[in-house]
Design an enzyme around this catalytic site. Sequence first.
Site, mmCIF file in Angstrom:
data_model
loop_
_atom_site.group_PDB
_atom_site.id
_atom_site.type_symbol
_atom_site.label_atom_id
_atom_site.label_comp_id
_atom_site.label_asym_id
_atom_site.label_seq_id
_atom_site.Cartn_x
_atom_site.Cartn_y
_atom_site.Cartn_z
ATOM 1 C CB CYS A 81 -2.567 33.114 25.586
ATOM 2 S SG CYS A 81 -0.844 32.639 25.872
ATOM 3 C CE1 TYR B 250 6.985 34.147 34.066
ATOM 4 C CE2 TYR B 250 5.723 36.175 34.211
ATOM 5 C CZ TYR B 250 6.928 35.518 34.244
ATOM 6 O OH TYR B 250 8.087 36.236 34.459
ATOM 7 C CG HIS C 178 3.089 31.924 24.226
ATOM 8 N ND1 HIS C 178 3.155 32.868 25.208
ATOM 9 C CD2 HIS C 178 4.285 31.267 24.242
ATOM 10 C CE1 HIS C 178 4.350 32.804 25.801
ATOM 11 N NE2 HIS C 178 5.045 31.834 25.227
ATOM 12 C CB CYS D 241 2.394 38.414 29.387
ATOM 13 S SG CYS D 241 2.067 36.909 30.324
#
Length: 288
Positions: free
Chosen positions: A203, A41, A205, A72
């Site tokens: 983020c 994204y 991740h 997110c």
Amino acid sequence: MTGRLGVFDSGFGGLTVLADLMAAMPQTDFLYLGDNARYPYGTRGFDTVLEFTTEAVDYLFRRGCPVVLLACNTASAKALRTIQQQFLPARWPDRRVLGVVRPSVEALAELPPGAIPGVTVPGNATGNVAILATPGTVASRSFVMELEKLAPGINVVQQACPMWVPLVENGELDGPGCRYFVRKYLEPVLNGPLEISRMLLACTHYPLLLDRISEITPPDVQILTQGKIVAERMVDWLTRHPDFAARLSSGGGSWFLTTDDTARFNELATMFMTTPVVSEHVHLPRLC
Ligand code: DGL
């Protein structure tokens, strides 16, 4: 009727938040959705992120979630406000969607959870903070704007790290290629004109690259991840919203949905969560 607490991310990153939510709320049932088929994204435009995120939220509501957390930053930065102000009143007035930007900024500002019901007493935090995030989150300036409001004493530098999400989504958490890209984005921050004291991995991740990031970050620079911060503030939010807390099902189970291949999701998610993950494939219908 009760339902699970929905947790959404573009892919695997939200699992880093889910793990801390499960630890903080062991009785709660969770329903995780990773839109792995359409990640990343972070390099997409505003309208696309809004469209994909709204579809995901709508799907989790249809599966019975009373509350959905956007785990997110990109979705929180680009879609949360429109979903809260337009989509919920029009389509799901009795549901709630929360994000990860605001709780993280409150923590950076050193404000206690729940200290700000709506408006704002700025925190006393000072110093130089680096925000490491996707290009989309950086371009949105959400962290910069929120920090200006909540912690005017903090100086902010932002650094986009576009290759870090693909590394994580492909399980490339080590090796020379991974180290090259970790160094590529960290060096400008660590050797820049501002002496950084805290660095937020903005983020979801990025905590999966924490070992590599720590390797080249001086020990006097504090690295903050969002999982525990967000979990702590979710518990606080539910304490202040007992009507929603009562609508969450309890049993301590977690269920996993992915828009991509389940075998690959199970393999990588099991590695990231360190407990076996069995996922279900879902298709997110387009909303008109
Ligand atoms: N994990 C998401 C975030 O926190 C973004 C990953 C992506 O680019 O899809 O921003």
